[in-house]
Design an enzyme around this catalytic site. Structure first.
Site, short mmCIF file in Angstrom:
data_model
loop_
_atom_site.label_atom_id
_atom_site.label_comp_id
_atom_site.label_asym_id
_atom_site.label_seq_id
_atom_site.Cartn_x
_atom_site.Cartn_y
_atom_site.Cartn_z
N ASP A 14 0.83 -1.20 0.00
CA ASP A 14 0.00 0.00 0.00
C ASP A 14 0.87 1.26 0.00
OD1 ASP A 14 -2.23 -1.57 0.10
OD2 ASP A 14 -2.60 -1.28 2.24
N GLY A 41 -6.38 -10.43 0.99
CA GLY A 41 -6.05 -11.74 1.52
C GLY A 41 -5.00 -11.68 2.60
N ASN A 43 -4.15 -9.10 4.48
CA ASN A 43 -4.72 -8.45 5.65
C ASN A 43 -5.53 -9.44 6.49
OD1 ASN A 43 -3.70 -6.02 4.72
ND2 ASN A 43 -5.66 -5.27 3.95
N GLY A 230 -21.74 -0.67 7.64
CA GLY A 230 -21.00 0.47 8.13
C GLY A 230 -21.36 0.79 9.56
N GLY A 265 -13.01 -3.95 6.58
CA GLY A 265 -13.67 -5.17 6.11
C GLY A 265 -12.80 -6.39 6.28
N ASP A 266 -11.49 -6.23 6.09
CA ASP A 266 -10.58 -7.36 6.25
C ASP A 266 -10.48 -7.78 7.71
OD1 ASP A 266 -10.13 -7.17 3.53
OD2 ASP A 266 -8.40 -5.86 3.78
N GLN A 296 -9.42 -2.13 14.80
CA GLN A 296 -8.52 -1.91 13.66
C GLN A 296 -8.63 -0.50 13.09
OE1 GLN A 296 -9.19 -1.55 10.19
NE2 GLN A 296 -7.03 -1.75 9.58
N ARG A 299 -6.54 2.75 14.20
CA ARG A 299 -5.10 2.85 13.96
C ARG A 299 -4.86 3.06 12.47
NH1 ARG A 299 -4.46 -2.89 17.08
NH2 ARG A 299 -4.86 -2.12 19.19
N GLY A 301 -3.23 2.45 8.80
CA GLY A 301 -2.71 1.29 8.09
C GLY A 301 -3.74 0.19 7.99
#
Length: 343
Positions: A14, A41, A43, A230, A265-266, A296, A299, A301
């Protein structure tokens, strides 16, 4: 018991720019830059490993600096990575813009990810056969996805498919091979359009009555569907009316101060895979996944922002002690709400 999870999917590097607001056409503005590992994948595999399950990742790389970083990362995270090398292709990469509200815009070059072969997946048959849950997405070659799901079905593993990003129907996973489908609002609308000929406004889905939303979910083949909404949480639909005590229900989102929603989502899908691999009840698994995503997004990233197991358990315990019932947290100082884009 903590089961084994296999993730077949992508690795991307990324390249991230933070800006006050998204550019208008032709506009140039100053921002800040950072780079880090990503790919849906990868992630999801790192999320699973950090949550304490034995995790195998099946993916493809070029022969470049990105590939070297990917190999080192998976080793450091304790993921059993089964790489297929493609010397003539670049490893996957993504350009990501993030605004002051934590919203993002993303462009992905799949590179070697789309060359991941069914033959390489076939070579991992033993690992797939040992898994309790197998997780796939739309960032690798569809033949590789199909073979992963076929092998998982033969082995009796639970097959979760995250239909992201949105792709043409002929490049998507065969939904008849999927046990649990996890679209967000726009992906769900795209699936209904491609498979059922329905034109649904994704922004209106959350407002539908449960019975109406459940009926739409049942238009697609997978026996269970988790529609992420969401900030409005998730909607769970089962073909088996006896599961979860009823055919459908909603799980509220948690309110937190979102910094970066890139990997939300990951994180959710990794959390769901882990909880189901451990044999948790489905509703409990969705609540666990919601807690993983809530941590998640606080943070920056994607992969490196995935929480550890004890952090998730502490968050859930704090919610119970607060007597909120669903473990909902108070908003952060900025008042932003987590998952203010679809997961």
């Amino acid at each position: 018991m903590r089961g084994r999870v296999v993730v077949a999917g992508s690795f991307n590097q990324d390249f991230v720019w933070r800006v006050p607001r998204f550019n208008a056409p032709g506009q140039t503005q100053l921002g800040s830059f950072a780079s880090g590992p990503g790919g849906k994948g990868s992630n999801q595999a790192i999320a699973c490993a950090r949550l304490g399950v034995t995790t195998t990742f099946i993916g493809a790389l070029g022969e470049d600096a990105i590939a070297q970083q990917a190999i080192a990362l998976m080793q450091a995270e304790g993921v059993d990575a089964r790489w297929e090398g493609h010397p003539t292709l670049a490893s996957g990469s993504a350009a990501i813009w993030i605004d002051a509200a934590g919203q993002n815009m993303i462009v992905v070059d799949p590179g070697a990810n789309l060359a991941l072969s069914a033959a390489h997946v076939e070579a991992q048959r033993e690992a797939i056969a040992a898994a309790r849950v197998v997780l796939t997405q739309h960032e690798i070659h569809p033949d590789a996805t199909r073979r992963t799901l076929e092998l998982a079905g033969e082995a009796g593993a639970l097959r979760i498919h995250n239909p992201a990003p949105d792709v043409p129907a002929d490049a998507a996973a065969p939904l008849a091979l999927v046990d649990v489908l996890t679209p967000n609002e726009s992906e769900f609308a795209a699936l209904l359009r491609a498979h059922c000929g329905l034109d649904i406004d994704p922004d209106a889905l959350h407002a539908l009555a449960d019975a109406e939303l459940h009926a739409l979910c049942r238009r697609l083949p997978p026996p269970s569907l988790v529609l992420t909404l969401g900030a409005r949480g998730a909607f769970v639909s089962h073909a088996d009316a006896g599961q979860d005590g009823g055919p459908c229900h909603r799980v509220p989102a948690r309110a937190v101060d979102a910094t970066d929603t890139t990997g939300a989502g990951d994180a959710f899908n990794g959390g769901l895979a882990v909880a189901l691999a451990e044999g948790r009840a489905f509703a409990d698994a969705v609540r666990f996944a919601t807690a993983v995503a809530a941590l998640q997004v606080q943070r920056p990233g994607a992969a490196l922002a995935m929480p550890l197991r004890d952090e998730v358990e502490r968050l859930q315990a704090e919610g119970q002690e607060a007597g909120t019932g669903n473990g909902k947290l108070k908003p952060g100082a900025s008042g932003k709400t987590v998952l203010d884009r679809p997961l």
